[in-house]
Design an enzyme around this catalytic site. Structure first.
Site, PDB file in Angstrom:
ATOM      1  N   THR A 212     -14.163   0.427  -0.068  1.00 40.92           N
ATOM      2  CA  THR A 212     -13.976   0.390  -1.513  1.00 40.92           C
ATOM      3  C   THR A 212     -14.030   1.778  -2.124  1.00 40.92           C
ATOM      4  OG1 THR A 212     -16.355   0.072  -1.879  1.00 40.92           O
ATOM      5  CG2 THR A 212     -14.986  -1.920  -1.724  1.00 40.92           C
ATOM      6  N   ASN A 214     -15.610   3.747  -4.904  1.00 45.22           N
ATOM      7  CA  ASN A 214     -16.783   3.680  -5.779  1.00 45.22           C
ATOM      8  C   ASN A 214     -16.492   4.559  -6.999  1.00 45.22           C
ATOM      9  OD1 ASN A 214     -19.275   3.599  -6.944  1.00 45.22           O
ATOM     10  ND2 ASN A 214     -20.407   4.377  -5.183  1.00 45.22           N
ATOM     11  N   GLU A 260     -16.770  -1.001  -7.855  1.00 44.90           N
ATOM     12  CA  GLU A 260     -16.115  -0.674  -6.592  1.00 44.90           C
ATOM     13  C   GLU A 260     -14.843  -1.497  -6.465  1.00 44.90           C
ATOM     14  OE1 GLU A 260     -18.778  -0.174  -3.115  1.00 44.90           O
ATOM     15  OE2 GLU A 260     -20.323  -0.973  -4.443  1.00 44.90           O
TER      16      GLU A 260
END
Length: 324
Positions: A212, A214, A260
């Protein structure tokens, strides 16, 4: 479109103009009515249109610590205003001294001396000057002295959002805080967006097979309620379907609230250090702690499947993704 910060940035030879004033956070559909009418009037008069707004939000100066969550940063508002046909945006630093300007002084210093207003377009509840003492009636009264006209536009659009409440930035913030992205999008006319720079996190998503981005969001951003959402992640001009997680990551006893975004079906993306945007389409489920990592992985896979389908359906229906 020209962007000015402070009265001193206005060109010395600036001529007559049509002006509208307000925070315009989110530039939602009610705001669009006012700004759109200002643009129409400016075209009729053959002069440019200027939007006057403030930074920081006036409430933060008048009542420190009360800064509301922001639906859009100033540069995003400027982009949305430019798309509506605005010629210039003036951001006035809202200082304690500025907050003490009387309504008459505000009119003279801003509208008359600097912007040479030919017309002013506002909503019916517009207030200005020290302790918000000025209103559209006073604005109109002084217009007869200083040779500008005032037009009042009803900005109170209603829809299903918020159970039929009039569209407003306050209602939009509430819906975002509740995770109602459908309601927020109805008011905004597009999905709610957050943005910021991609920073390194715990990298657990990468370890679990779902890397992901962030996103370190901008100060005072209106971040949706904790949960999983379908939406889009845009980086380097590329808009990608995404599964978005908002919250503290309770599976790993996290304490810091993060946003995220997992770019669905994309491999090998390196987004660290990039400024990205995240547009929220729909709420999928709440945040929870699972009995095991395996159970978490099953749920994440289901989330991605659901998000992929929701985004595909929205793209197929021509739903707006929030623009550039």
């Amino acid at each position: 479109m020209q962007r000015w910060r402070g009265l001193e940035d206005i060109p010395q030879d600036w001529g007559r103009s049509v002006v509208t004033i307000g925070s315009y956070d989110g530039v939602h559909r009610g705001h669009q009515l006012i700004i759109g009418r200002a643009v129409e009037r400016a075209r009729e008069l053959g002069v440019p249109v200027v939007v006057v707004t403030f930074e920081p939000h006036p409430s933060e100066v008048v009542r420190p610590g009360s800064h509301p969550p922001l639906l859009a940063p100033h540069h995003r508002r400027a982009e949305l205003m430019a798309a509506l046909g605005v010629d210039a945006v003036l951001v006035l630093p809202f200082t304690p001294d500025f907050s003490r300007l009387s309504p008459a002084d505000f009119i003279v210093k801003v509208l008359v001396d600097k912007l040479h207003a030919r017309a002013v377009v506002e909503g019916p509840n517009f207030r200005f000057g020290h302790k918000a003492a000025g209103d559209v009636a006073y604005l109109t009264e002084l217009g007869r002295t200083y040779d500008y006209e005032v037009e009042v536009v009803d900005l109170f659009v209603r829809g299903e959002a918020g159970g039929g409440e009039p569209f407003s930035s306050t209602l939009t913030r509430r819906l975002v805080a509740e995770g109602d992205m459908t309601g927020a999008a109805e008011i905004l006319g597009r999905p709610h967006r957050v943005e910021g720079v991609v920073v390194r996190g715990a990298q657990r998503g990468r370890e679990l097979g779902f890397p992901t981005a962030n996103v370190e969001t901008l100060p005072h951003t209106a971040v949706p309620a904790d949960g999983v959402y379908a939406g889009w992640l845009t980086a380097d001009g590329e808009r990608m379907p995404a599964a978005i997680s908002v919250g503290t990551n309770p599976q790993f006893d996290g304490t810091e609230r993060t946003v995220e975004a997992y770019a669905i079906d994309r491999v090998g993306l390196d987004l660290y250090g990039l400024h990205v945007t995240v547009d929220f389409l729909a709420y999928v489920r709440g945040q929870r702690k699972f009995d095991s990592i395996d159970a978490l992985l099953v749920a994440m896979a289901a989330d991605v499947t659901r998000c992929r389908q929701l985004v595909a359906d929205a793209d197929g229906a021509g739903a707006p993704g929030g623009g550039a």
